[in-house]
Design an enzyme around this catalytic site. Sequence first.
Site: not given
Length: 190
Positions: A56, A73-75, A110
């Site tokens: 991203k 961010a990524d969850t 992340g």
Amino acid sequence: MLESYRVILASNSPRRKELLTGVGVSFEVMTIPGIDESFPDTLKGGDIPLFLARKKCDAYQDILRDNVLIITADTIVWQDGKVLGKPKDRREAVEMITALSGRSHTVYTGVCVRSTTKEEAFYTESKVFFDELSVDEIEYYVDNFKPYDKAGAYGIQEWIGYIAVRKIEGSYFNIMGLPIQRLYQVLKQF
């Protein structure tokens, strides 16, 4: 802190906005639609959202300037060696929460923070233990809340978090989608 930067949060998540606001960071939200969120099948656990957060961030490379700081961010929810992403429909939301019921799972987020001169990327892990839920409880949650924009089809800060989460190991805010304490420490380095 960060007064020399134009801080960009590359996320529409209301939870991420709330958490970043809560630590006093001035920022603006900017999103690029249609970023490819695929990842190699060889990645497992926390390496998946770390890969996606960096991917991203790469999409914002063209807007980076000396005074710009990008946060992505990524969850994911990880259970039994697989990712429980955002449910596509009611049936999938019910299936996901049913799979979580009475068991534990891990939430990984992340995060990538990038300027023109520096990048810090990390992931944070939290383990969540759910009590057994009845079909009525699962359907009540799915029908009365918004599980469709959440990994694993639930928000810990909503009703289901109050009644189902027996215990967590790790950061509560990570489960909400942004490990804000760790991010704050990283931001102090910029």
